[in-house]
Motif scaffolding. Structure first.
Motif, mmCIF file in Angstrom:
data_model
loop_
_atom_site.group_PDB
_atom_site.id
_atom_site.type_symbol
_atom_site.label_atom_id
_atom_site.label_comp_id
_atom_site.label_asym_id
_atom_site.label_seq_id
_atom_site.Cartn_x
_atom_site.Cartn_y
_atom_site.Cartn_z
ATOM 1 N N ILE A 1 0.241 -4.522 1.047
ATOM 2 C CA ILE A 1 0.365 -3.506 -0.005
ATOM 3 C C ILE A 1 -0.999 -2.879 -0.287
ATOM 4 C CG2 ILE A 1 0.808 -3.164 -2.467
ATOM 5 C CD1 ILE A 1 3.076 -5.276 -2.141
ATOM 6 N N ALA A 2 -2.017 -3.706 -0.438
ATOM 7 C CA ALA A 2 -3.361 -3.194 -0.741
ATOM 8 C C ALA A 2 -3.898 -2.331 0.401
ATOM 9 C CB ALA A 2 -4.308 -4.357 -1.016
ATOM 10 N N LEU A 3 -3.739 -2.807 1.645
ATOM 11 C CA LEU A 3 -4.215 -2.024 2.790
ATOM 12 C C LEU A 3 -3.483 -0.691 2.904
ATOM 13 C CD1 LEU A 3 -4.666 -4.779 5.533
ATOM 14 C CD2 LEU A 3 -6.468 -3.475 4.372
ATOM 15 N N THR A 4 -2.171 -0.706 2.691
ATOM 16 C CA THR A 4 -1.400 0.534 2.758
ATOM 17 C C THR A 4 -1.830 1.500 1.667
ATOM 18 O OG1 THR A 4 0.486 -0.647 3.683
ATOM 19 C CG2 THR A 4 0.920 1.512 2.729
ATOM 20 N N ALA A 5 -2.054 0.992 0.459
ATOM 21 C CA ALA A 5 -2.505 1.859 -0.634
ATOM 22 C C ALA A 5 -3.864 2.477 -0.311
ATOM 23 C CB ALA A 5 -2.568 1.062 -1.935
ATOM 24 N N SER B 1 4.971 5.060 -0.678
ATOM 25 C CA SER B 1 5.757 5.918 -1.567
ATOM 26 C C SER B 1 5.272 5.856 -3.011
ATOM 27 C CB SER B 1 7.239 5.557 -1.493
ATOM 28 O OG SER B 1 7.509 4.345 -2.167
ATOM 29 N N MET B 2 4.539 4.829 -3.363
ATOM 30 C CA MET B 2 3.948 4.743 -4.697
ATOM 31 C C MET B 2 2.636 5.518 -4.777
ATOM 32 S SD MET B 2 5.627 2.605 -6.845
ATOM 33 C CE MET B 2 4.370 1.994 -7.920
ATOM 34 N N VAL B 3 1.819 5.402 -3.761
ATOM 35 C CA VAL B 3 0.478 5.982 -3.799
ATOM 36 C C VAL B 3 0.488 7.480 -3.492
ATOM 37 C CG1 VAL B 3 -1.840 5.862 -2.796
ATOM 38 C CG2 VAL B 3 -0.583 3.771 -3.259
ATOM 39 N N SER B 4 1.344 7.920 -2.579
ATOM 40 C CA SER B 4 1.352 9.334 -2.179
ATOM 41 C C SER B 4 1.542 10.297 -3.350
ATOM 42 C CB SER B 4 2.416 9.585 -1.116
ATOM 43 O OG SER B 4 2.066 8.973 0.084
#
Length: 159
Positions: free
Chosen positions: A77-81, A110-113
């Protein structure tokens, strides 16, 4: 004097269904399905393989399986964000397509974008308000379906 959209509407009214079909086919050519499937498989598999590598690495560092899986999820999750904020993940998604939708990384993206997109509107009305635009429905339907599933399990005594 007609506006640009009024001119476009007049053009569409004069156009036959066949002409419109030809125009849409020209505007959106068919996708290379085999290539897209292969890229999705390879990139999705690479993400999952990396996730398994993280689980193994966390276990070798002394965590038990349950803790290693939690650490792996958090790390992905952290790396993707971070990669989404740096626009690396979006560039990968252009080539990998559905392969980047591996559930946990796709959800983080989908949260960060939307948060990054609406950042100029401020922390409250931009980032805070828009963060769940894409992932909100996923949460709502995921939670609702799990409640229905739980009720069915309870009613039939399958627990």
């Amino acid at each position: 004097m007609l506006t640009q959209s009024q001119k476009g509407m007049n053009l569409l009214k004069k156009m036959t269904k066949e002409e419109y079909s030809k125009m849409t086919e020209k505007a959106s050519p068919p996708s290379p399905i085999l290539k897209n499937c292969l890229m999705a498989f390879l990139v999705g598999g690479a993400i999952c393989t990396f996730g398994q590598f993280l689980v193994n690495w966390f276990q070798s560092s002394g965590l038990d399986l349950k803790e290693a899986r939690a650490a792996e999820s958090t790390t992905l999750i952290a790396l993707t964000a971070i990669f989404t904020a740096l626009k690396i993940y979006d560039n990968l998604a252009k080539h990998a397509g559905a392969g980047t939708l591996v559930p946990i990384t796709g959800f983080a993206n989908s949260m960060v974008s939307p948060a990054m997109e609406f950042k100029p509107e401020g922390y409250v009305m931009g980032i805070g308000a828009k963060m769940f635009v894409i992932s909100g429905p996923v949460l709502v339907y995921g939670i609702c379906s799990s409640v229905v599933y739980g009720i069915i399990i309870y009613l039939f005594g399958w627990y």
